[in-house]
Design an enzyme around this catalytic site. Structure first.
Site, PDB file in Angstrom:
ATOM      1  N   GLY A   1       7.668   2.555   0.328  1.00 20.28           N
ATOM      2  CA  GLY A   1       6.724   1.674  -0.353  1.00 20.28           C
ATOM      3  C   GLY A   1       7.183   1.307  -1.749  1.00 20.28           C
ATOM      4  O   GLY A   1       7.096   0.142  -2.166  1.00 20.28           O
TER       5      GLY A   1
ATOM      6  N   GLY B   1       9.178   6.520  -2.153  1.00 19.97           N
ATOM      7  CA  GLY B   1       9.765   6.268  -0.841  1.00 19.97           C
ATOM      8  C   GLY B   1       9.914   4.804  -0.483  1.00 19.97           C
ATOM      9  O   GLY B   1      10.243   3.959  -1.328  1.00 19.97           O
TER      10      GLY B   1
ATOM     11  N   THR C   1       0.843  -1.195   0.000  1.00 20.94           N
ATOM     12  CA  THR C   1       0.000   0.000   0.000  1.00 20.94           C
ATOM     13  C   THR C   1       0.878   1.244   0.000  1.00 20.94           C
ATOM     14  O   THR C   1       1.953   1.269   0.600  1.00 20.94           O
ATOM     15  CB  THR C   1      -0.949   0.018   1.219  1.00 20.94           C
ATOM     16  OG1 THR C   1      -0.189   0.138   2.431  1.00 20.94           O
ATOM     17  CG2 THR C   1      -1.776  -1.262   1.277  1.00 20.94           C
TER      18      THR C   1
ATOM     19  N   TYR D   1       1.311  10.982  15.536  1.00 22.16           N
ATOM     20  CA  TYR D   1       1.968  10.067  14.609  1.00 22.16           C
ATOM     21  C   TYR D   1       2.574   8.894  15.379  1.00 22.16           C
ATOM     22  O   TYR D   1       2.382   7.727  15.018  1.00 22.16           O
ATOM     23  CB  TYR D   1       3.056  10.805  13.823  1.00 22.16           C
ATOM     24  CG  TYR D   1       3.951   9.899  13.006  1.00 22.16           C
ATOM     25  CD1 TYR D   1       3.521   9.397  11.783  1.00 22.16           C
ATOM     26  CD2 TYR D   1       5.224   9.546  13.463  1.00 22.16           C
ATOM     27  CE1 TYR D   1       4.341   8.567  11.032  1.00 22.16           C
ATOM     28  CE2 TYR D   1       6.049   8.724  12.717  1.00 22.16           C
ATOM     29  CZ  TYR D   1       5.604   8.239  11.503  1.00 22.16           C
ATOM     30  OH  TYR D   1       6.414   7.401  10.763  1.00 22.16           O
TER      31      TYR D   1
END
Length: 264
Positions: free
Chosen positions: A20, A18, A13, A154
């Site tokens: 992913g 980056g 996903t 976060y």
């Protein structure tokens, strides 16, 4: 080492840039059939083309959709019901003092960083168990352990991912399905690259100077003393996604440059 990933179906996903993207590229290089995901067709197409330019034989599928949204999650599940590897990489962050984090900010980060993985895992985990093999991986962060004061929400979502991964792993006892999380450290992702470049321009210094200052003042505990590359995070992730990692389950695996000082 042959990672035995040939033709295995994997979804990464948020894989147009980056970490992913590096994971998708790494899996494709090892022969997996990889679903590349992003929110726009242009970004997904560009990512697929970049992978194929390096590896012309790459087996790629494209799925355009925002997987922080329940309807997109339902669509990807229906399209790929027999998924074998799920890498929950989709995530976002924002820096904000705790007192200024609104309910909407909390909801947005939880939906993207946490609920996206909840929904997809809820669908595919039972199917992986029934099929007799599978891998679910959450791309978390050292911020799950070292909650950053500048973006507490976060850090909390990253802790939630680690807890979820461990809980799901407990349900896989005696199967060939594993659920793990990866604790990435500060990584030179697309967002970080832009931040560093903007900061360097505003101060009239080089990006190398900004990076050095970051690790001196913000993350002084790093043993790496530089941003990791997405490929370095991907290397561990691709191994964990493979049949070779069969004895690793319920683990929070660290590729965070030595920021976490605990020996366990």
């Amino acid at each position: 080492m042959d990672l035995q990933l040939s033709a295995k179906l994997a979804l990464v996903t948020g894989s147009t840039a980056g970490i992913g993207f590096a994971i998708a590229k790494g899996l494709a290089t090892e022969g997996a059939r990889v679903v590349v995901n992003g929110r726009t067709a242009a970004r997904v197409t560009a990512a697929c083309e970049a992978i194929r330019s390096a590896h012309p034989a790459a087996l790629l599928e494209a799925f355009v959709g925002d997987l922080s949204r329940a309807e997109a999650a339902e669509a990807v599940c229906q399209r790929f019901p027999n998924l074998e590897i799920l890498v929950n990489n989709l995530g976002t962050y924002q820096t904000r003092p705790f007192e200024q984090i609104t309910d909407a900010d909390w909801t947005s980060l939880i939906e993207t960083n946490f609920m996206s993985g909840v929904r997809l895992s809820r669908y595919w985990l039972p199917k992986m168990k029934a099929a007799g093999w599978g891998r679910i991986i959450f791309i978390s962060s050292e911020s799950a352990v070292n909650i950053p004061v500048e973006m507490i929400h976060y850090g909390v979502t990253k802790t939630m991912q680690v807890a979820l991964a461990r809980g799901l792993a407990e349900t896989t006892a005696g199967t060939a399905v594993t659920v793990n999380s990866i604790l990435a450290g500060p990584t030179r992702s697309e967002g970080v690259e832009s931040f560093v470049e903007d900061m360097a321009k505003s101060r009239g210094v080089t990006t190398a100077e900004i990076e050095k200052e970051f690790f001196r003042s913000v993350r002084p505990g790093s043993l790496l003393q530089r941003f990791a590359t997405p490929a370095e995070v991907a290397a561990l992730t691709v191994f964990v996604a493979s049949p070779r990692s069969s004895a690793t389950n319920g683990a929070a695996l660290r590729v965070e440059g030595g920021l976490v000082r605990s020996i366990l």
